[in-house]
Write a protein that holds these residues in place. Sequence first.
Motif, PDB file in Angstrom:
ATOM      1  N   ILE A   1      -4.666  -3.004 -21.782  1.00 16.43           N
ATOM      2  CA  ILE A   1      -3.803  -4.003 -22.426  1.00 16.43           C
ATOM      3  C   ILE A   1      -2.377  -3.873 -21.922  1.00 16.43           C
ATOM      4  CG2 ILE A   1      -2.806  -4.721 -24.608  1.00 16.43           C
ATOM      5  CD1 ILE A   1      -5.499  -4.040 -25.925  1.00 16.43           C
ATOM      6  N   CYS A   2      -1.902  -2.662 -21.772  1.00 16.83           N
ATOM      7  CA  CYS A   2      -0.538  -2.440 -21.288  1.00 16.83           C
ATOM      8  C   CYS A   2      -0.383  -2.938 -19.864  1.00 16.83           C
ATOM      9  CB  CYS A   2      -0.184  -0.954 -21.366  1.00 16.83           C
ATOM     10  SG  CYS A   2      -0.022  -0.356 -23.058  1.00 16.83           S
ATOM     11  N   ILE A   3      -1.410  -2.618 -19.037  1.00 10.36           N
ATOM     12  CA  ILE A   3      -1.354  -3.082 -17.644  1.00 10.36           C
ATOM     13  C   ILE A   3      -1.391  -4.607 -17.594  1.00 10.36           C
ATOM     14  CG2 ILE A   3      -2.609  -3.119 -15.462  1.00 10.36           C
ATOM     15  CD1 ILE A   3      -3.498  -0.255 -16.078  1.00 10.36           C
ATOM     16  N   ALA A   4      -2.270  -5.187 -18.437  1.00  3.57           N
ATOM     17  CA  ALA A   4      -2.385  -6.642 -18.454  1.00  3.57           C
ATOM     18  C   ALA A   4      -1.075  -7.288 -18.862  1.00  3.57           C
ATOM     19  CB  ALA A   4      -3.515  -7.065 -19.387  1.00  3.57           C
ATOM     20  N   TYR A   5      -0.438  -6.754 -19.851  1.00  5.06           N
ATOM     21  CA  TYR A   5       0.812  -7.352 -20.307  1.00  5.06           C
ATOM     22  C   TYR A   5       1.957  -7.073 -19.346  1.00  5.06           C
ATOM     23  CZ  TYR A   5      -0.875  -9.105 -24.734  1.00  5.06           C
ATOM     24  OH  TYR A   5      -1.521  -9.826 -25.695  1.00  5.06           O
ATOM     25  N   ALA A   6       1.824  -6.134 -18.500  1.00  8.36           N
ATOM     26  CA  ALA A   6       2.860  -5.886 -17.497  1.00  8.36           C
ATOM     27  C   ALA A   6       2.801  -6.964 -16.408  1.00  8.36           C
ATOM     28  CB  ALA A   6       2.677  -4.503 -16.891  1.00  8.36           C
ATOM     29  N   VAL A   7       1.600  -7.406 -15.946  1.00  7.73           N
ATOM     30  CA  VAL A   7       1.436  -8.494 -14.988  1.00  7.73           C
ATOM     31  C   VAL A   7       1.619  -9.816 -15.728  1.00  7.73           C
ATOM     32  CG1 VAL A   7      -0.120  -9.566 -13.336  1.00  7.73           C
ATOM     33  CG2 VAL A   7      -0.146  -7.097 -13.642  1.00  7.73           C
ATOM     34  N   ARG A   8       2.311 -10.749 -15.082  1.00 13.33           N
ATOM     35  CA  ARG A   8       2.621 -12.010 -15.767  1.00 13.33           C
ATOM     36  C   ARG A   8       2.798 -13.144 -14.749  1.00 13.33           C
ATOM     37  NH1 ARG A   8       7.123  -8.971 -15.295  1.00 13.33           N
ATOM     38  NH2 ARG A   8       8.949  -9.979 -14.344  1.00 13.33           N
ATOM     39  N   PHE A   9       2.796 -14.337 -15.264  1.00 12.28           N
ATOM     40  CA  PHE A   9       3.181 -15.525 -14.492  1.00 12.28           C
ATOM     41  C   PHE A   9       4.612 -15.879 -14.878  1.00 12.28           C
ATOM     42  CE2 PHE A   9      -1.473 -16.030 -14.554  1.00 12.28           C
ATOM     43  CZ  PHE A   9      -1.696 -16.204 -13.205  1.00 12.28           C
ATOM     44  N   ASP A  10       5.465 -15.955 -13.863  1.00 13.47           N
ATOM     45  CA  ASP A  10       6.879 -16.212 -14.152  1.00 13.47           C
ATOM     46  C   ASP A  10       7.181 -17.680 -14.414  1.00 13.47           C
ATOM     47  OD1 ASP A  10       7.619 -13.584 -14.003  1.00 13.47           O
ATOM     48  OD2 ASP A  10       8.049 -13.663 -11.843  1.00 13.47           O
ATOM     49  N   ALA A  11       6.343 -18.590 -13.927  1.00 13.71           N
ATOM     50  CA  ALA A  11       6.630 -20.022 -14.119  1.00 13.71           C
ATOM     51  C   ALA A  11       5.333 -20.814 -14.104  1.00 13.71           C
ATOM     52  CB  ALA A  11       7.565 -20.538 -13.021  1.00 13.71           C
ATOM     53  N   LYS A  12       5.355 -21.897 -14.812  1.00 12.29           N
ATOM     54  CA  LYS A  12       4.209 -22.802 -14.839  1.00 12.29           C
ATOM     55  C   LYS A  12       4.172 -23.585 -13.525  1.00 12.29           C
ATOM     56  CE  LYS A  12       2.816 -27.128 -17.029  1.00 12.29           C
ATOM     57  NZ  LYS A  12       2.998 -27.892 -15.808  1.00 12.29           N
ATOM     58  N   PRO A  13       3.005 -23.768 -12.894  1.00  9.85           N
ATOM     59  CA  PRO A  13       2.930 -24.580 -11.661  1.00  9.85           C
ATOM     60  C   PRO A  13       3.317 -26.029 -11.953  1.00  9.85           C
ATOM     61  CG  PRO A  13       0.726 -24.037 -12.456  1.00  9.85           C
ATOM     62  CD  PRO A  13       1.680 -23.227 -13.287  1.00  9.85           C
ATOM     63  N   ASN A  14       4.027 -26.612 -11.030  1.00 12.08           N
ATOM     64  CA  ASN A  14       4.523 -27.980 -11.216  1.00 12.08           C
ATOM     65  C   ASN A  14       3.431 -29.007 -10.951  1.00 12.08           C
ATOM     66  OD1 ASN A  14       7.162 -27.097 -11.781  1.00 12.08           O
ATOM     67  ND2 ASN A  14       7.678 -27.042  -9.593  1.00 12.08           N
TER      68      ASN A  14
END
Length: 481
Positions: free
Chosen positions: A37-50
């Motif tokens: 869970i910690c690893i998963a929450y560390a990886v993220r999407f910074d912006a929604k695709p346009n």
Amino acid sequence: MSMIAKRQVEIILESLDLKFKFTKSLNMRLSLILLQICIAYAVRFDAKPNDVQEHEGQIAILKCYLGEFNKQNNVVSWWKEDEQISLNDMVKAADQRISVNLEKLPYTGAYSYSLQITDLKLKDKGSYHCQIDGFPKIISGTARLGVMQIPSSEYPKCSKSANSYIVGRDVKLSCISELISPPVNLRWSRKDTFILPTNIQSEILDDLVYNHYTFIAKKTDNDANFVCEQTTDAISEIINCTIQNLNIQYRPEVKIQHTSALVAGSDSILFCQSFANPPVMIFRWTSTPVLNDNEYIADGQVLTLIKPSIARNGTRITCSAENKVGISTDTTTLHIIKEQRRENNIHGNDNDIENSLETKENNMEITRKNNQGVSLYVVIIIIVLVVIIVVVVVIIPVYYHCFCKTRAATDLTGREIYQPTVYYNTRDRSSNSGLYDRSLPHLPNTRHYVHWRHSFASQVPEDLDQQGYMYIDEKNGQNTL
């Protein structure tokens, strides 16, 4: 201690050992879940695709931006709704138009993950998203890919249900285009005025859009032009098609006309005027009561009455005009009058005769005065012309002969002496200062000038080869030649 008690103690110890092992295993599992869970929450999407909107046949590129992403530990993929397209740098869809690229950005853990589709087709439109596999899964926002289709250059097409129409029947005009996305908008207009949609019917058939305009034909619709305008959100250009010179046919409109009053004893002409589409093929003339054959001549649209008599007054003349659509007629009644001159001579009273005589006398007097005025003008013009002729023919030649013509000189024998045309004027010159008159020629056989001189010179005839001069100089009372 009895055997029973011993056995009970052993059972209790075994159960405690099992509980301990179970608790240890559970703690380890919980720790792994928490770590994931910690690893998963560390990886993220910074912006929604346009969202992307492109024309059919072009290239569309969708991008996701990842943060704290590790290619060794994380897996990312592209999805179209519930269908997986890629896995990291590998395309799973069996479509050569699709490619993906996982590119590292100049920031720690920052990546861009792009999906490229070439030669866009309408089937490519839809919702796309990125997904990071793990527990739980991380899903980016959804991007909408729109594919805009452009109508083919052959559209719109205009057509009509028939080549010609008869007044009172239905006319159906159709405008045809492709069924595409975004849909086309078709509008009919006439004389730059758009036709209301209430008179338009639309239908879709075999991937084509039909826009039908139906109306009842009128004579005023003949030669009319109709325009169908096609617009679409995919392009700003407006494309038209046109139906020109609509052919509306109708039976003839007939009107009998004549240019003057019908006078007894004088030939008269009646004309059958018609307006028709198609043109009139047959004209027929009839009369009630029936005229004799020697009383008229019928030639198409023209009817000639031959010296009609007063007895034919009130006769009804009918003209019939026929074309492919139908027959129309018009009727007129003859109103024949007596000859005007004869009527005046017979029924004129004494006052009319006196007025007529007085009018004639006045007219004669006016004519006489006008003739006198005209005669005076004619006489003046003749005198002026005679004076001009006398001056030109007589006076000018006499004047020239007397004053302008050079008189010939003769010697004692009567032979004409040629007169030179150029003379040297005499000159008097006196100079005490030593200044000489250098305009005169030199003395013969010398190069000197004199201080004082009275001289003249004459030129010998021009037909000689050389020029000669004769000088007479007078100095101190002596003449020197």
